[in-house]
Design a protein around this motif. Sequence first.
Motif, mmCIF file in Angstrom:
data_model
loop_
_atom_site.group_PDB
_atom_site.id
_atom_site.type_symbol
_atom_site.label_atom_id
_atom_site.label_comp_id
_atom_site.label_asym_id
_atom_site.label_seq_id
_atom_site.Cartn_x
_atom_site.Cartn_y
_atom_site.Cartn_z
ATOM 1 N N VAL A 184 0.852 -1.195 0.000
ATOM 2 C CA VAL A 184 0.000 0.000 0.000
ATOM 3 C C VAL A 184 0.886 1.242 0.000
ATOM 4 O O VAL A 184 1.797 1.359 0.815
ATOM 5 N N LYS A 185 0.621 2.160 -0.942
ATOM 6 C CA LYS A 185 1.304 3.458 -0.929
ATOM 7 C C LYS A 185 0.371 4.458 -0.263
ATOM 8 O O LYS A 185 -0.834 4.451 -0.531
ATOM 9 N N ARG A 186 0.920 5.336 0.592
ATOM 10 C CA ARG A 186 0.062 6.255 1.333
ATOM 11 C C ARG A 186 0.513 7.693 1.200
ATOM 12 O O ARG A 186 1.683 7.968 0.963
ATOM 13 N N ASN A 213 -7.849 -5.451 5.135
ATOM 14 C CA ASN A 213 -7.271 -5.908 6.404
ATOM 15 C C ASN A 213 -6.571 -4.769 7.146
ATOM 16 O O ASN A 213 -6.641 -4.685 8.371
ATOM 17 N N LEU A 214 -5.924 -3.895 6.390
ATOM 18 C CA LEU A 214 -5.265 -2.725 6.981
ATOM 19 C C LEU A 214 -6.296 -1.846 7.701
ATOM 20 O O LEU A 214 -6.095 -1.425 8.839
ATOM 21 N N MET A 215 -7.410 -1.566 7.047
ATOM 22 C CA MET A 215 -8.462 -0.749 7.656
ATOM 23 C C MET A 215 -9.025 -1.432 8.900
ATOM 24 O O MET A 215 -9.329 -0.775 9.896
ATOM 25 N N LEU A 216 -9.156 -2.764 8.838
ATOM 26 C CA LEU A 216 -9.667 -3.495 9.995
ATOM 27 C C LEU A 216 -8.695 -3.388 11.172
ATOM 28 O O LEU A 216 -9.116 -3.247 12.319
ATOM 29 N N SER A 217 -7.395 -3.397 10.874
ATOM 30 C CA SER A 217 -6.424 -3.294 11.972
ATOM 31 C C SER A 217 -6.489 -1.901 12.600
ATOM 32 O O SER A 217 -6.289 -1.746 13.800
#
Length: 251
Positions: A184-186, A213-217
């Motif tokens: 993921v680039k941010r 999964n990133l958003m869930l974390s």
Amino acid sequence: QQAMQPMQPMKIERGTILTQPGVFGVFTMFKLRPDWNKVPAMERKGAAEEVKKLIEKHKDNVLVDLYLTRGLETNSDFFFRINAYDLAKAQTFMREFRSTTIGKNADVFETLVGVTKPLNYISKDKSPGLNAGLSSATYSGPAPRYVIVIPVKKNAEWWNMSPEERLKEMEVHTTPTLAYLVNVKRKLYHSTGLDDTDFITYFETDDLTAFNNLMLSLAQVKENKFHVRWGSPTTLGTIHSPEDVIKALAD
Ligand code: HEM
Ligand SMILES: [Ca+2]
């Protein structure tokens, strides 16, 4: 704390402007009117060239990205991300876009304005370990095909916490997310006072399951209790050249 406003160079370079603090970001989401389909095919076909020319005309003032959301979003068909050293130049570009063939046939659904800043928390001084983690991980996935934009606003309780407490929570935010830097680039824009949101978060990825999964974390950390806006709208689109976006919409 004062962010240095970089001088506008003679030429805008993507790799430079996208990494500097003090750069403005304008996100504008558009929905085509039903009447767009009634515009003669010849004119619709010419729309891509017209937008390409407009981007060329403004290339020393703004960096233009255009994304396709038709088919993935209800309220928009495409959106712009304009990066500029001078916000007024971004306004001029968007104003002129509204007088193009496609611009005249589209309505704005959302506009988000923000500015980039140096790291507030995970800096070399304040959080050396995580800062090293941030700069050591690099994106290694396939060229990202997807873009996601999420506005975020925090409540007064968050802003009233001490800088030390906020630093602690941002460390908790960063720890589980570092592993996602490979796919993921941010990019972060700050919006407090410039818009009705505090942050505009921008991501590019080719792995939407990893992003989910990133958003869930991040849903599971204490920071999330302070969010009064986390999306609304979340904008998901695909990445193409500006010409290809307009061509896709002209078919
Ligand atoms: C690749 C994954 C991610 C990494 C490595 C990451 C890392 C970071 C870091 C280091 C900061 C602190 C910046 C500073 O020191 O000023 C930050 C801030 C922030 N991140 Fe993330 N992040 C990731 C994903 C996300 C996602 C998915 C969201 C969801 C919308 C998000 C929302 C934010 C927001 C709103 C801030 C600013 C918070 C504030 O200053 O109060 N991040 N992120
Ligand atoms: Ca706005």
